[in-house]
Design an enzyme around this catalytic site. Structure first.
Site, short mmCIF file in Angstrom:
data_model
loop_
_atom_site.label_atom_id
_atom_site.label_comp_id
_atom_site.label_asym_id
_atom_site.label_seq_id
_atom_site.Cartn_x
_atom_site.Cartn_y
_atom_site.Cartn_z
N ASP A 25 29.91 28.48 21.53
CA ASP A 25 30.11 29.61 22.43
C ASP A 25 28.85 29.73 23.30
O ASP A 25 27.79 29.19 22.94
CB ASP A 25 30.33 30.87 21.57
CG ASP A 25 30.31 32.13 22.39
OD1 ASP A 25 31.01 32.18 23.42
OD2 ASP A 25 29.59 33.08 22.02
N ASP A 27 27.69 32.88 25.78
CA ASP A 27 26.97 34.16 25.89
C ASP A 27 26.75 34.80 24.52
O ASP A 27 27.67 34.94 23.73
CB ASP A 27 27.77 35.11 26.78
CG ASP A 27 27.80 34.63 28.22
OD1 ASP A 27 26.94 35.06 28.99
OD2 ASP A 27 28.66 33.78 28.54
N ASP A 204 29.24 34.33 18.44
CA ASP A 204 28.63 35.62 18.08
C ASP A 204 29.62 36.78 18.09
O ASP A 204 29.38 37.80 17.47
CB ASP A 204 27.50 35.96 19.06
CG ASP A 204 28.03 36.24 20.45
OD1 ASP A 204 28.73 35.37 21.00
OD2 ASP A 204 27.78 37.34 20.97
MG LIG Z 1 29.65 34.97 22.87
#
Ligand SMILES: [Mg+2]
Length: 258
Positions: A25, A27, A204
């Protein structure tokens, strides 16, 4: 809630082997979150680390992001990595071929117009337009969170077929249904050079949980970046820790004398 803290305590992941396929991933995972999505910075050396890992893993490295592919390419230029953009609604395989994407549902333009008006009337609110969705960011207008979410959720149902309303970090996204990060990772794993490798996925946010569940089911490695309840089995505390792990991995996989 200190009583729940130990539940979130996951061990750090081992370094990857040459038989891994790495899915990342962007960001809040590879990159630190910025006030606005166009303000993120790519740390010096990160692009080189990703290029090195891609080579050492036989090309089996892909970005799996909510961002459009064009933004991913701009961030990680000159690399054109294999990538799933917009949570898998756009996908480019390891050979650089773009795969067919979903069409927009009826009513999409009207939803976009309503959200644009809402963003215009609330300073700090930002509407991000993507080819297959809309992201209403309220990091700059936190007091409007409830109103923004309610409006987006109500508008999602006015499309045919309905858009999926997916909350993230200070954002509510409306997406064309039909893909999630788990499905995107599974699609890569059906193709060379990912096929037959041990999948590992780092993310995240709540939208990464689909990816964690899919990779766990395949006996792969799942890495949460942050501290919260998650299906992930390993964790690193923040994006700088993930970048250090990737850099160590690149060094460990590089044959001596290279
Ligand atoms: Mg992310």
């Amino acid at each position: 809630m200190p009583l729940e803290e130990p539940l979130f305590h996951l061990p750090a992941p081992p370094l990857p082997g040459t038989d891994w396929a790495l899915f990342l991933d962007v960001d809040g995972c590879l990159l630190d979150i910025a006030e606005r999505p166009d303000e993120v910075a790519v740390e010096a050396g990160l692009t080189e680390t990703l290029a090195c890992l891609r080579t050492r893993l036989g090309g089996a490295l892909a970005l799996v992001s909510g961002r459009p592919l064009a933004q991913l390419d701009a961030l990680f230029a000159p690399l054109h990595l294999a990538a799933a953009g917009q949570h898998g609604l756009e996908r480019r395989d390891a050979r650089g071929h773009l795969l067919p994407t979903a069409t927009l549902p009826d009513g999409f333009a009207a939803v976009e117009a309503r959200l644009a008006l809402f963003a215009e009337r609330h300073p700090g609110m930002l509407l991000e337009r993507k080819s297959h969705g809309l992201a209403l960011h309220y990091r700059g207008a936190p007091a409007c969170e409830t109103e923004a979410r309610r409006l987006a959720e109500a508008l999602a149902g006015t499309c045919e077929p309905p858009l999926a309303a997916v909350p993230g970090k200070a954002v509510i996204e409306l997406r064309v249904p039909g893909s999630d990060k788990g499905q995107a990772i599974a699609a890569f794993l059906d193709e060379p050079p990912f096929r037959g490798r041990i999948p590992a996925f780092a993310g995240d946010d709540v939208t990464d949980e689909d990816g964690f569940r899919r990779v766990n089911a395949l006996q792969g490695h799942t890495i949460l970046v942050g501290r919260r309840a998650s299906a992930a089995r390993w964790a690193l505390p923040d994006p700088p820790a993930l970048r250090r792990w990737l850099s160590e991995a690149a060094q460990a996989l590089t044959p001596k004398g290279d």
